[in-house]
Design a protein around this motif. Structure first.
Motif, PDB file in Angstrom:
ATOM      1  N   UNK A  85       0.817  -1.214   0.000  1.00  0.00           N
ATOM      2  CA  UNK A  85       0.000   0.000   0.000  1.00  0.00           C
ATOM      3  C   UNK A  85       0.849   1.262   0.000  1.00  0.00           C
ATOM      4  N   UNK A  86       2.159   1.086  -0.171  1.00  0.00           N
ATOM      5  CA  UNK A  86       3.050   2.244  -0.220  1.00  0.00           C
ATOM      6  C   UNK A  86       3.857   2.437   1.041  1.00  0.00           C
ATOM      7  N   UNK A  87       3.432   1.826   2.150  1.00  0.00           N
ATOM      8  CA  UNK A  87       4.189   1.908   3.384  1.00  0.00           C
ATOM      9  C   UNK A  87       5.273   0.838   3.417  1.00  0.00           C
ATOM     10  N   UNK A  88       6.302   1.082   4.219  1.00  0.00           N
ATOM     11  CA  UNK A  88       7.302   0.040   4.422  1.00  0.00           C
ATOM     12  C   UNK A  88       6.687  -1.103   5.226  1.00  0.00           C
ATOM     13  N   UNK A  89       7.070  -2.279   4.892  1.00  0.00           N
ATOM     14  CA  UNK A  89       6.547  -3.503   5.512  1.00  0.00           C
ATOM     15  C   UNK A  89       7.458  -3.877   6.678  1.00  0.00           C
ATOM     16  N   UNK A  90       6.880  -3.941   7.870  1.00  0.00           N
ATOM     17  CA  UNK A  90       7.650  -4.297   9.056  1.00  0.00           C
ATOM     18  C   UNK A  90       7.421  -5.755   9.425  1.00  0.00           C
ATOM     19  N   UNK A  91       8.518  -6.451   9.719  1.00  0.00           N
ATOM     20  CA  UNK A  91       8.457  -7.851  10.134  1.00  0.00           C
ATOM     21  C   UNK A  91       9.145  -7.965  11.485  1.00  0.00           C
ATOM     22  N   UNK A  92       8.459  -8.534  12.464  1.00  0.00           N
ATOM     23  CA  UNK A  92       9.003  -8.660  13.799  1.00  0.00           C
ATOM     24  C   UNK A  92       9.057 -10.097  14.267  1.00  0.00           C
ATOM     25  N   UNK A  93       9.270 -10.263  15.565  1.00  0.00           N
ATOM     26  CA  UNK A  93       9.420 -11.581  16.199  1.00  0.00           C
ATOM     27  C   UNK A  93      10.550 -12.361  15.534  1.00  0.00           C
ATOM     28  N   UNK A  94      11.674 -11.677  15.377  1.00  0.00           N
ATOM     29  CA  UNK A  94      12.817 -12.258  14.664  1.00  0.00           C
ATOM     30  C   UNK A  94      13.957 -12.659  15.601  1.00  0.00           C
ATOM     31  N   UNK A  95      13.724 -12.576  16.925  1.00  0.00           N
ATOM     32  CA  UNK A  95      14.828 -12.747  17.861  1.00  0.00           C
ATOM     33  C   UNK A  95      15.496 -14.119  17.786  1.00  0.00           C
ATOM     34  N   UNK A  96      14.769 -15.134  17.366  1.00  0.00           N
ATOM     35  CA  UNK A  96      15.342 -16.479  17.295  1.00  0.00           C
ATOM     36  C   UNK A  96      15.741 -16.870  15.867  1.00  0.00           C
ATOM     37  N   UNK A  97      15.692 -15.907  14.958  1.00  0.00           N
ATOM     38  CA  UNK A  97      15.976 -16.202  13.549  1.00  0.00           C
ATOM     39  C   UNK A  97      17.245 -15.479  13.095  1.00  0.00           C
ATOM     40  N   UNK A  98      17.888 -16.033  12.122  1.00  0.00           N
ATOM     41  CA  UNK A  98      19.020 -15.389  11.470  1.00  0.00           C
ATOM     42  C   UNK A  98      18.472 -14.535  10.323  1.00  0.00           C
ATOM     43  N   UNK A  99      18.503 -13.221  10.502  1.00  0.00           N
ATOM     44  CA  UNK A  99      17.897 -12.318   9.521  1.00  0.00           C
ATOM     45  C   UNK A  99      18.522 -12.492   8.143  1.00  0.00           C
ATOM     46  N   UNK A 100      19.793 -12.864   8.110  1.00  0.00           N
ATOM     47  CA  UNK A 100      20.470 -13.030   6.820  1.00  0.00           C
ATOM     48  C   UNK A 100      19.885 -14.189   6.014  1.00  0.00           C
ATOM     49  N   UNK A 101      19.172 -15.097   6.684  1.00  0.00           N
ATOM     50  CA  UNK A 101      18.606 -16.254   5.999  1.00  0.00           C
ATOM     51  C   UNK A 101      17.164 -16.040   5.543  1.00  0.00           C
ATOM     52  N   UNK A 102      16.623 -14.845   5.789  1.00  0.00           N
ATOM     53  CA  UNK A 102      15.270 -14.554   5.322  1.00  0.00           C
ATOM     54  C   UNK A 102      15.274 -14.429   3.803  1.00  0.00           C
ATOM     55  N   UNK A 103      14.259 -15.006   3.185  1.00  0.00           N
ATOM     56  CA  UNK A 103      14.122 -14.920   1.734  1.00  0.00           C
ATOM     57  C   UNK A 103      12.790 -14.253   1.401  1.00  0.00           C
ATOM     58  N   UNK A 104      12.767 -13.507   0.309  1.00  0.00           N
ATOM     59  CA  UNK A 104      11.584 -12.721  -0.029  1.00  0.00           C
ATOM     60  C   UNK A 104      11.093 -13.052  -1.438  1.00  0.00           C
ATOM     61  N   UNK A 105       9.775 -13.051  -1.552  1.00  0.00           N
ATOM     62  CA  UNK A 105       9.145 -13.163  -2.853  1.00  0.00           C
ATOM     63  C   UNK A 105       8.278 -11.926  -3.048  1.00  0.00           C
ATOM     64  N   UNK A 106       8.593 -11.129  -4.030  1.00  0.00           N
ATOM     65  CA  UNK A 106       7.808  -9.940  -4.358  1.00  0.00           C
ATOM     66  C   UNK A 106       6.978 -10.275  -5.589  1.00  0.00           C
ATOM     67  N   UNK A 107       5.682 -10.222  -5.455  1.00  0.00           N
ATOM     68  CA  UNK A 107       4.783 -10.540  -6.564  1.00  0.00           C
ATOM     69  C   UNK A 107       4.584  -9.303  -7.425  1.00  0.00           C
ATOM     70  N   UNK A 108       4.724  -9.438  -8.739  1.00  0.00           N
ATOM     71  CA  UNK A 108       4.672  -8.260  -9.613  1.00  0.00           C
ATOM     72  C   UNK A 108       3.313  -7.572  -9.589  1.00  0.00           C
ATOM     73  N   UNK A 109       3.392  -6.252  -9.675  1.00  0.00           N
ATOM     74  CA  UNK A 109       2.173  -5.453  -9.759  1.00  0.00           C
ATOM     75  C   UNK A 109       1.540  -5.679 -11.120  1.00  0.00           C
ATOM     76  N   UNK A 110       0.246  -6.030 -11.087  1.00  0.00           N
ATOM     77  CA  UNK A 110      -0.394  -6.346 -12.362  1.00  0.00           C
ATOM     78  C   UNK A 110      -1.100  -5.121 -12.939  1.00  0.00           C
ATOM     79  N   UNK A 111      -2.060  -5.330 -13.773  1.00  0.00           N
ATOM     80  CA  UNK A 111      -2.673  -4.257 -14.548  1.00  0.00           C
ATOM     81  C   UNK A 111      -3.124  -3.094 -13.685  1.00  0.00           C
TER      82      UNK A 111
END
Length: 664
Positions: A605-631
Motif C-alpha cells: 500500500x506504499x508503506x514500508x513492511x515491518x516484520x518482527x518476532x525475529x529474535x530467534x531467527x538469522x535475519x540473513x537467511x530470510x528470503x523474499x518473494x515480491x509478486x509483480x504489480x499487475x494491470x
C-alpha cells in the motif's frame, strides 16, 4: 472487600452507582503469541485501556469437530489470568459468528457441512451453538465477574441480519435465543451487548456501535465518499460498516433508551486485495475526538492491537473470496494498522488515543452526564469543507467545546481569529481568538472546576490531574492558553501547561505519588518498578518528569532541568533488544520465508513492511518473494501505482527498540 457493581442506564455505563466512561481495546489472543501476552497487555493498559475485548474465534479452537483446542495461543484461561493480574477488565465477544476477517466468519468448515443452515433458527443449529458455548463457559467460569473475575461483558453474534427470508421479528428472536443459551450455560455478566449498526438485530441487548475512517471492504476501486465519522451529528450509525455482507439503514433500537457506546471505533483498518488505504494517527485522533463530542460514553477500538492469523491444519484462516466472502485478505497479516501493530510496534495513533484515555480517567465521570448541543448552522455533510465544525457537551453549567477541522483525504478551510458563542442556560459562553487550521482538532473547557478554583474558559485542553497532596491540573496548548478565571487558583503551581507534542508523549507514573513523564515509547509502572517498552534508544535515553522524583530508582540519574521538567537519564542497560526488519518494496504483494516456511506476508500500500518476532531467527537467511504489480486500475491505492510487472525491493533496514526495567 466489597465487589464493584456494574450497571447501565440510558446515558452511560455505571460503576458503583456513578457514571463511568471507560476505554476498550480489541486484542485477539489467538492471533498473537502467548509468550508476549503480558507485555502487550501492559502496553495496552499504559495506553489508557480499561477493558480488553476479544473475539473467541470458533474455528481457531475447534477446527476439527469434537477437538476443542485450548493450548498455545488459544489458551484463553491464561489470557484471562493475565488480564486479572494486571487489574484490567474483559469483554468476551463469543459469536458464534464473528466476521473479524476470519475464514467463514469464524465458523469451522465442518459446521457448514451440516444439514442445517448456520445462523438460522433451526433447533439443530442452536444445539451446536450450545455445545460451543458450554466449552467457552467451562474455560471462563472462574473469570466471570460474579465469581470474582475480570469478565464484565458478553457480546452475542455480530452484525446479525439473519438468513434470506427472515423478518425482523425472527432475527430478534434469534438473538434472544443465543443470549438465553449463553446464560443457560453459565455465561452470566453485568453487560450483554450486540452490534447495532446497519439495522442489525439486537434482541433487546445493549447496542454497541462502530465507525471507521475508511471502508476497504467497499467493492469500488476509486476514491470513495468522505467519512461521516468526522462530523458532529446525533446519528449513531456508520452506514458503511458491514456493507460488504449486508445492507442496512438506520438502527433497530430506540437510541433514547440506550447509552451511546462504541465497540468498533476503528483503531485502523485492514487492507484488502482491492482497497489499500493508509491510516495515520490523525485519522484516528480526529475521529475519536469527534465521537466524544457527539456524545459517545465508551470508546472501544477495533483493532487496538494487531496480530497474525494462525495456519490451520486443513486450510488457511483468512477471509477470502474462495470461501464465498467478498474480500481477499493476506493469509497471515492482521496488522490492521492498529495503535499497536502486528508485532506490538507502537504507532502515532497509540499516542493520540492515550491523551483521551488520560483525560477520561480523571474527568470522564462528569463528562458522561453532559449532553451534546449542536449549533443551528451545523453541517452533517462530510464533503462540506467550508463550514466550521463544532459541538458542545455540557450539563447546564459547565462543559467542553469540541472543534474538528480534520477530514481524512480532504482539505478544509482555515478559520482565523474565530469567535464562537453559545448559551448555557441563561449564561453566554464565548471563546475568542480561535485560529483553526486545516487538520486541527481539539476541545476546550468552560466552567471547569480546578480544585477550589473555577475556570471560565481556556484555549488549552485538559490532559489529566496529578492527584497528590496538592493536586495539579495539566493542560496542553501550543498557543496562548488564555485562561480566564471565575475564581482564580490559590497557587500558580496548581495549573501547568505543556505543549501538544509533550502531551502526545506524556504518561502518568504511579509511584510514591503521581508524576507526569514525557518520553517516546511506552512507560508502565506498578509502584514497584518502571518498565519502558519500545524505547528507540540503546544508550542513555532521557525522560522528562514533573514534579521531580522524591526517590530516584537505581539505573536513573538526574541530568538537568527543562522548564517545569526535571530531566533524567537512564544509565541501566536494556533488558531486551527487539529487532524488526523494515522492507521498502514495490509490487502487488510480498511474502517472507525462513527455511522454506512463509512467516510473514503483506499487501503493498506504499508503506514500508515491518516484520518482527525475529529474535530467534538469522535475519540473513530470510528470503523474499515480491509478486509483480499487475494491470493498473485494479487496486485502489493512496500512493502512485507501481509500474506494471514491477517487483522490486528498494531497501531493507533493521530497526531496534529496547526495554528497560527500573526497580523502585
Amino acid at each position: 472487600m466489597k465487589r464493584t457493581e456494574y450497571e447501565w442506564n440510558r446515558v452511560s455505563l455505571i460503576r458503583n452507582g456513578k457514571p463511568w466512561f471507560p476505554v476498550m481495546g480489541e486484542f485477539h489472543y489467538s492471533r498473537y503469541r502467548k509468550q508476549d501476552w503480558k507485555k502487550e497487555l501492559q502496553k495496552m493498559k499504559a495506553g489508557g485501556i480499561d477493558i480488553v475485548a476479544s473475539y473467541v474465534i470458533w474455528i481457531h479452537h475447534e477446527e476439527e469437530e469434537g477437538r476443542f483446542f485450548v493450548g498455545e495461543n488459544c489458551d484463553l484461561a491464561h489470557f484471562l489470568e493475565l488480564i486479572q493480574e494486571l487489574g484490567m477488565l474483559m469483554f468476551l465477544r463469543i459469536g458464534p459468528w464473528i466476521h473479524g476477517e476470519v475464514r467463514n466468519g469464524g465458523f469451522p468448515d465442518w459446521l457448514l457441512k451440516k444439514e442445517f443452515t448456520a445462523r438460522s433458527n433451526d433447533p439443530r443449529y442452536f444445539c451446536a451453538v450450545e455445545k460451543y458455548y458450554r466449552k467457552i463457559a467451562g474455560i471462563v467460569e472462574k473469570f466471570l465477574w460474579k465469581n470474582g473475575g475480570p469478565i464484565i461483558g458478553i457480546q452475542i453474534e455480530n452484525e446479525y441480519h439473519g438468513i434470506p427470508g427472515m423478518c425482523k421479528e425472527e432475527q430478534n428472536e434469534h438473538m434472544k435465543e443465543l443470549a438465553r443459551i449463553a446464560r443457560k450455560v453459565g455465561l452470566d455478566t453485568p453487560y450483554y451487548t450486540a452490534t447495532g449498526w446497519g439495522d442489525a438485530a439486537t434482541g433487546g441487548m445493549v447496542p454497541v456501535m462502530g465507525g471507521y475512517c475508511e471502508a476497504p471492504w467497499d467493492s469500488r476501486i476509486c476514491e470513495i465518499e468522505a467519512s461521516s465519522n468526522y462530523v458532529f451529528t446525533r446519528e449513531r450509525d456508520d452506514g458503511r460498516i458491514g456493507t460488504d455482507l449486508a445492507i442496512g439503514a438506520g438502527c433497530d433500537f430506540d437510541s433514547s433508551k440506550f447509552p451511546f457506546l462504541l465497540a468498533e471505533l476503528g483503531g485502523g483498518v485492514q487492507v484488502t486485495a482491492h482497497r489499500r488505504p493508509i491510516v495515520s494517527g490523525k485519522d484516528i485522533g480526529g475521529m475519536s475526538l469527534t465521537k466524544i463530542g457527539c456524545g459517545a460514553n465508551l470508546l472501544g477500538y477495533y483493532m487496538y492491537h494487531g496480530g497474525t492469523n494462525p495456519l490451520g491444519k486443513y486450510s488457511t484462516m483468512q477471509e477470502s473470496k474462495e470461501t464465498g466472502y467478498p474480500n481477499d485478505l493476506p493469509i497471515l497479516n492482521y496488522d490492521f494498522m492498529a495503535p499497536l501493530g502486528q508485532y506490538g510496534q507502537v504507532r502515532e495513533s497509540y499516542y493520540q488515543i492515550r491523551r483521551y484515555g488520560m483525560f477520561l480517567k480523571d474527568f470522564g465521570e462528569e463528562l458522561c452526564g453532559m449532553n451534546t448541543w449542536l449549533p443551528s448552522g451545523n453541517s452533517e455533510n462530510p464533503e462540506d469543507c467550508r463550514t466550521l465544525r463544532y459541538a458542545v457537551r455540557h450539563n447546564g453549567e459547565k462543559g467542553y467545546l469540541f472543534i474538528n477541522n480534520y477530514q481524512r483525504r480532504r482539505v478544509r478551510k482555515n478559520f482565523g481569529n474565530q469567535s464562537i458563542s453559545f448559551m448555557i442556560g441563561t449564561e453566554k459562553v464565548t471563546f475568542e481568538g480561535l485560529n483553526i487550521a486545516d487538520g486541527d482538532y481539539g476541545f476546550y473547557p468552560f466552567g471547569m472546576e480546578v480544585g477550589e478554583a473555577v475556570l471560565k474558559t481556556a484555549l488549552a485542553t485538559p490532559l489529566c490531574r496529578l492527584q497528590n497532596e496538592n493536586p495539579v491540573y495539566v493542560f496542553y496548548s501550543d498557543t496562548d492558553p488564555k485562561y480566564e478565571w471565575i475564581t482564580a487558583p490559590k497557587s500558580v503551581d496548581q495549573v501547568i501547561t505543556i505543549t501538544d507534542k509533550e502531551a502526545l508523549y506524556a504518561s502518568k507514573l504511579i509511584l510514591d505519588q503521581e508524576y507526569l513523564a514525557v518520553a517516546e515509547g511506552i512507560l508502565c509502572t506498578d509502584q514497584k518498578e518502571i518498565v519502558w517498552y519500545e524505547c528507540p534508544e540503546k544508550e542513555c535515553p532521557k525522560i522528562k518528569i514533573y514534579p521531580p522524583l522524591q526517590a530516584v530508582p537505581q539505573g536513573i540519574s538526574e541530568v538537568g532541568t527543562e522548564g517545569i521538567w526535571t530531566v533524567y537519564e537512564i544509565t541501566a542497560k536494556p533488558i531486551e533488544e527487539e529487532q524488526r526488519l523494515s522492507v521498502a518494496y514495490k509490487g502487488e504483494s510480498a511474502q517472507c520465508f525462513y527455511e522454506g516456511k512463509c512467516i510473514a506476508d503483506d499487501f503493498y500500500n506504499g508503506q514500508e513492511w515491518e516484520i518482527g518476532h525475529l529474535e530467534e531467527l538469522d535475519i540473513e537467511k530470510l528470503e523474499f518473494k515480491i509478486n509483480p504489480f499487475y494491470k493498473k486500475g485494479t487496486i485502489f491505492l493512496e500512493v502512485p501505482e507501481p509500474e506494471e510487472n514491477q517487483a522490486e525491493i528498494m531497501h531493507k533496514t533493521v530497526k531496534r527498540v529496547y526495554t528497560y526495567r527500573l526497580e523502585i
